[in-house]
Scaffold this active site. Structure first.
Site, mmCIF file in Angstrom:
data_model
loop_
_atom_site.group_PDB
_atom_site.id
_atom_site.type_symbol
_atom_site.label_atom_id
_atom_site.label_comp_id
_atom_site.label_asym_id
_atom_site.label_seq_id
_atom_site.Cartn_x
_atom_site.Cartn_y
_atom_site.Cartn_z
ATOM 1 N N SER A 89 1.118 -1.273 0.122
ATOM 2 C CA SER A 89 0.013 -0.030 -0.063
ATOM 3 C C SER A 89 0.890 1.400 0.031
ATOM 4 C CB SER A 89 -1.125 0.079 1.198
ATOM 5 O OG SER A 89 -0.190 0.128 2.492
ATOM 6 N N ASN A 115 11.627 0.284 1.799
ATOM 7 C CA ASN A 115 10.520 1.013 1.902
ATOM 8 C C ASN A 115 9.754 1.055 3.255
ATOM 9 O OD1 ASN A 115 8.172 2.873 0.830
ATOM 10 N ND2 ASN A 115 7.014 0.924 0.962
ATOM 11 N N TYR A 142 10.682 7.434 15.691
ATOM 12 C CA TYR A 142 10.434 7.358 14.199
ATOM 13 C C TYR A 142 11.452 8.275 13.455
ATOM 14 C CZ TYR A 142 8.613 8.051 9.498
ATOM 15 O OH TYR A 142 8.491 8.370 8.317
ATOM 16 N N LYS A 188 14.667 7.450 11.256
ATOM 17 C CA LYS A 188 14.951 7.536 9.829
ATOM 18 C C LYS A 188 15.974 8.700 9.555
ATOM 19 C CE LYS A 188 11.201 6.159 7.618
ATOM 20 N NZ LYS A 188 11.497 5.033 6.596
#
Length: 250
Positions: free
Chosen positions: A19, A93, A157, A161
């Site tokens: 998705s 991803n 998060y 990243k």
């Protein structure tokens, strides 16, 4: 989208491909004539995307995998390799930008967010190295502008990243002699269904338009176009770089 003839018949692996940006990546590589394997824990979305692309005569393989399970990840990579051939393009991803407050994060929460947003990128890259050492290849790791822009409300998060860029630079140095290129893409606010459903209020959209130099909404296909270029031979001299695709936010 541009057509890259060298991507035809290459085996591409996309994590988190069922998705959002991941699905756009799977579609884009499949449209190039690549053999695309994708891993995701969402079995229903993965099956629906597979059905759609198979009906379009695209060659895709969905393997249900929870990427936090490293042995399951390795098995999924082997499944793609066995059924589609040696993997020479990897797009790391998969991620989940769940909001969280520092005061409320437990040790288990912390470990889960690192596993969801960073750890699997290392081990997926490790798993494809035998194929790429033999034939060269391209590894693309998804970072985010969240840590560059100083976003609050999701510190684990954003830390994960930012770590992606350190991984990219180290892998690019270590595996450049094998003609393996490693680069990062740092998306801004990409309008996936999840973002539209959860976060896009009129106030937030006005803030986005004010912050971006380009005033249009950014789409998953915008990220896919950049990934195609970085995977192709046209980017054959590019490695150890981070490409920001945020409409001029940062």
């Amino acid at each position: 989208m541009a057509i890259y003839p060298d991507l035809q018949e290459k085996t591409v692996l996309v994590t988190g491909g069922a998705s959002g940006i991941g699905a756009a990546l799977v579609q884009a590589f499949a449209d190039q004539g690549s053999r695309v394997g994708f891993l995701d824990r969402d079995g229903r979305a993965g099956a629906e995307l597979t059905e759609k692309l198979t009906a379009e005569a695209r060659r895709v393989l969905f393997v249900p995998v929870d990427l936090r399970d490293i042995e399951g990840l390795r098995a999924g990579v082997e499944d793609v390799r066995t059924k589609l051939g040696p993997i020479t393009v990897l797009v790391n991803n998969a991620a989940h930008d769940e909001r969280h407050l520092t005061e409320e994060v437990t040790e288990d929460d912390f470990d889960d967010r690192i596993a969801t947003n960073f750890k699997h990128q290392f081990f997926a890259s490790q798993a494809v190295l035998p194929d790429m050492k033999a034939a060269g290849g391209s590894i693309i790791c998804m970072s985010s502008i969240s840590w560059m822009a100083g976003f609050g409300g999701m510190p684990v998060y954003t830390a994960a990243k930012s770590a992606v860029l350190g991984l990219v630079r180290s892998l690019a140095r270590d595996f450049g002699p094998y003609e393996i290129r490693v680069n990062a893409i740092s998306p801004g606010w990409i309008m996936t269904k999840r973002q539209l459903d959860l976060w896009l209020t009129p106030e937030a959209d006005a803030m986005r338009e004010e912050r971006q130099a380009l005033k249009r909404r950014l789409l998953p296909e915008d990220v896919a176009k950049l990934a195609l270029f970085l995977a192709s031979d046209d980017a054959g001299a590019i490695t150890s770089q981070n490409y920001i695709i945020d409409g001029g936010w940062v």
